[in-house]
Design an enzyme around this catalytic site. Structure first.
Site, PDB file in Angstrom:
ATOM      1  CE  LYS A  61      -1.863   2.607   3.201  1.00 31.66           C
ATOM      2  NZ  LYS A  61      -1.841   3.945   2.589  1.00 31.66           N
ATOM      3  CB  CYS A 101      12.932   8.415   8.547  1.00 31.84           C
ATOM      4  SG  CYS A 101      13.666   7.373   7.283  1.00 31.84           S
ATOM      5  CD  GLU A 110      10.710  11.916  12.169  1.00 32.84           C
ATOM      6  OE1 GLU A 110       9.706  11.276  12.505  1.00 32.84           O
ATOM      7  OE2 GLU A 110      11.576  11.478  11.391  1.00 32.84           O
ATOM      8  CD  GLU A 131      13.928   0.383   8.334  1.00 34.91           C
ATOM      9  OE1 GLU A 131      14.439   1.247   9.071  1.00 34.91           O
ATOM     10  OE2 GLU A 131      14.529  -0.624   7.936  1.00 34.91           O
TER      11      GLU A 131
END
Lengths: 476, 315
Positions: free
Chosen positions: A183, A291, A388, A257
């Site tokens: 997806k 990331c 983040e 991840e």
């Protein structure tokens, strides 16, 4: 100005978009049972690019069934050499269509075509070539004499590197004899759908790759489907936690991840001009939608006064604007929601009296844009040092000694990446040994290669992708 | 960077002090410098930007002939070319200068009279620099006396590589003095210095000794002007300007043959030292065959077709 670069837009004519896209199940494009669609926008100007089907539970079930059948009847029985041939073929078609894919990726994601052309697409092809080479050598990969595939893998990928993350997921899975249901992210499904066409062009047996478009509900249905053997996810730590809960107690294997808050450590003996480049690419590459971005600059206090003006001077030269212009360095933020999140988190810096700087830079009227931003006077306690941001925002902290640098770099719930800038080899090794991060770059940053494993410590996830290590996640 | 605000005073010119200063400069990471130069070389310069860049590049060309076979006839025809690069198009800007050996200066000066184009002369036992100091100075003085307005000297690479920075420094100072009003370009011969750390150190040494320009190469050693080398030299003049306010020029020379090469250099200038340096006063390109390629691309942009190399004069 004496030397103003004229617009140099890459032509859109290489891309032919359909108005609507169906799901790709069992080798065919097929409408979603619900008939629902979502609209995909170009984040650079908010124009509509296409409408894509939204897969529901019934569609997920169809796709998993197709993948299971393909695994049992064709793919797991095929020799590794034969599987490798398909992967080599896919890699070559990607290279042949790389210009089209680069332009489409830029339109769908908002990232500069310079990056999709020079980074994303070459890495995508390289990843398929690399794992194609492993397909007939699995007995020599160090996982026993006859390692077996797991079966059907459910894969959910993010919007920051749409096609590259697809490659990271699909290439090792297929090389090891697994079949997949993937997806793509709701805001960036288009290159995955072209990839589905490429699978057809390569005569990949039906059901080996299935692509289901949709949003969070589709992802939940896929991850929760009992018929898969493996779940692989790249995305936010928050969603990663939900997935870990959903998978807990089942026999499914899981790799995650997740996020990061990477530290880029600049010692006072660093090659300063190159360190400036590395810090800039560390946080402004792909608008900071990375990331493993070096979102925290830790600069030695004795050199900070010299380093920061150089850094700002360099940032002022970044060219922000039309992602399809070949001279653009900074493109658009991927979505309204992400722009809101970047704004909100950066605003906390203002409340916490952190000094905020951006170069004079005109933002386009339409689309989602955020100027490159440097926050100075940040301390570990500030939210912008801990959370983040996933945008073009750099938090600058200083340190006095190597011990302090390492302590600050490790003082985060994440542990995905870090950078060390020094001309002294012993200091580099000393530092790298003590950093708790999955990837450590020295005198460079954001460099990727299919032969190198990638993954995180702590809340940045578990499992490794890329390299020989990346095979393990798909072998029993 | 610990750049002093004034040039080294005579009493501070010990080799020890020079060494401490040069080795205190930040290092250059080779991989990073190459990557930055490569990244900038992908800039896409089209249409109006390309037209402007071509004219700018023409005005920066030091049209050069430095052959053992040079004759007065050859030098005169080169000067004619410099004055009128494209006989069919009077809108072409004139080149930066004509660059010849010292014994050809008088011929070149005569041929260029009334054009406003200056003559640059290599000197100081070009290209190796292996001659006694008095010979190098005599070489320089003669070229200036014959009318050279710019002197391109070579540094003593042997002295530099042996760590005798004082010798290199003193020679530049002495040649600068011998130049009088003529501008001094200091050739580092980066192909013999090899490392980017050396290029950075030699750049700052030449700047501190009073060079008006730093120049990459003689054109007689390969590699000559590579983009990363020019990048490192542009960083040096940028940093010197930031510390002292003084502008020093940069001249890549050797190996720049195509319009694409020239434009890549201009992009490097624009995004490293900055637009201040986009003038023939601060940036020159040492070349011979480049000029015709620039002219061809210029015609191509304005007419849409290539007339072919035979429509451009050889010299």
């Amino acid at each position: 100005m004496i030397f103003e670069y004229a617009p140099a837009p890459e032509s859109r004519s290489v891309v032919s978009l359909r108005e609507t896209y169906d799901l790709f199940i069992d080798g065919e494009f097929t409408p979603a049972r619900s008939g629902d669609h979502l609209t995909v926008l170009n984040p650079a100007d908010e124009t509509e690019l296409a409408r894509v089907a939204v897969a529901g539970e019934a569609d997920v079930d169809r796709a998993v069934t197709a993948a299971r059948r393909a695994h049992e009847t064709v793919w797991s029985r095929m020799s590794g050499a034969e599987r490798g041939k398909y992967l080599f073929r896919i890699a070559r078609i990607i290279q042949e269509r790389s210009r089209e894919l680069a332009v489409l990726e830029s339109m769908d994601n908002g990232k500069p075509v310079k990056e999709t052309r020079d980074v994303d697409l070459p890495l995508v092809a390289a990843h398929f070539f690399y794992y194609a080479g492993w397909a007939d050598k699995l007995a020599h990969a160090g996982f026993g004499p006859d390692p077996k595939p797991l079966g059907v893998a459910a894969q959910v990928i993010p919007w920051n590197f749409p096609l590259l993350m697809l490659a990271w997921k699909i290439a090792p899975a297929l090389a090891t004899g697994n079949t997949v249901v993937l997806k793509p992210a709701e805001t960036t499904p288009l290159t995955a759908l072209v990839f589905a066409q490429i699978c057809q062009e390569a005569d990949l047996p039906p059901g080996v790759v299935n692509i289901l478009t949709g949003a969070g509900e589709t992802g939940r249905a896929l991850v929760g489907h009992p018929g898969t053997d493996k779940v692989a996810f790249t995305g936010s730590t928050e969603v990663g936690r939900q997935i870990a809960r959903a998978v807990a107690g089942t026999d499914k294997r899981l790799t995650l991840e997740l996020g990061g808050k990477g530290a880029n450590i600049v010692y006072d003996d660093a090659a300063l001009d190159q360190a400036v480049e590395g810090v800039v690419s560390g946080i402004f590459f792909n608008q900071g939608h990375v990331c493993c971005a070096g979102s925290r600059l830790l600069v030695q206090e004795s050199v900070a006064d010299e380093f920061l003006p150089r850094l700002k001077e360099r940032i002022a030269k970044l060219r922000l604007g039309d992602p399809l212009d070949k001279n653009t360095d900074i493109g658009a933020i991927n979505s309204a929601a992400q722009l809101e999140r970047v704004r909100e988190l950066t605003a906390t810096a203002d409340e916490e009296n952190v000094e905020r700087w951006s170069p004079a830079c005109e933002l386009p009227e339409h689309g989602y844009w955020f100027a490159p931003t440097v926050l100075t006077g940040v301390s570990q306690a500030h939210r912008v040092a801990r959370e983040e941001i996933f945008g073009p925002v750099l938090s600058v902290l200083t340190f006095r000694t190597p011990e302090e640098a390492v302590a600050k770099a490790n003082n985060t719930p994440y542990g995905l990446s870090a950078g060390v800038w020094t001309e002294k080899g012993s200091r580099m090794l000393w530092t790298a040994e003590r950093l708790r991060a999955g990837v450590i770059w020295s005198n460079t940053f954001n460099k990727f290669d299919p032969t190198s494993p990638f993954g995180g410590y702590k809340e940045s996830g578990y499992g490794r992708e890329g390299g020989r290590h990346g095979l393990e996640a798909y072998l029993g | 960077m610990p750049v002093p605000h004034t040039a080294f005073e005579p009493e501070a010119r010990t080799n020890h002090a020079l060494r401490a200063y040069l080795h205190g400069l930040p290092g250059v990471d080779e991989v990073g410098a190459r990557a930055r130069a490569q990244d900038l070389s992908t800039r896409s310069i089209k249409t109006t930007a390309k037209a402007n860049a071509i004219d700018l590049a023409i005005s920066m060309v030091d049209l050069t002939t430095l052959e053992g076979a040079d004759t007065p006839g050859k030098v005169r025809s080169l000067c004619a070319k410099a004055a009128l690069p494209d006989p069919t198009d009077r809108t072409v800007p004139r080149v930066g200068a004509v660059c010849v050996y010292p014994d050809m200066v008088a011929t070149a000066v005569g041929a260029l009279q009334g054009t406003g184009i200056g003559v640059a002369s290599v000197a100081t036992a070009f290209p190796s620099g292996r001659a006694p100091m008095e010979v190098k100075l005599a070489d320089t003085r003669r070229a200036v006396a014959d009318g050279a307005s710019e002197i391109d000297m070579v540094i003593d690479r042997g002295a530099f590589l042996s760590g005798d920075y004082r010798k290199v420094f003193d020679e530049i100072v002495a040649v600068k003095e011998a130049c009088g009003d003529a501008h001094l370009k200091v050739i580092l011969e980066t192909g013999e210095l090899v490392t980017y750390d050396n290029v950075r150190r030699a750049s700052h040494l030449a700047i501190q000794a009073g060079g008006d320009f730093i120049k990459t190469s003689t054109g007689k050693v390969s590699p000559a002007a590579t983009l990363p080398v020019t990048l490192v030299m542009l960083e040096a003049v940028r940093d010197h300007h930031a510390a002292t306010g003084r502008h020093v020029g940069v001249k890549p020379a050797g190996g720049i043959r195509t319009t694409k090469d020239a434009i890549r250099n201009l992009v490097l200038v624009n995004e490293t030292a900055g637009p201040d340096w986009l003038t023939p006063d601060l940036f020159r390109i040492g070349a011979s065959s480049l000029l015709n390629d620039l002219l061809m691309q210029r015609t191509r942009l304005s007419t849409g077709t290539y007339p072919g190399p035979d429509y451009y004069t050889q010299d």
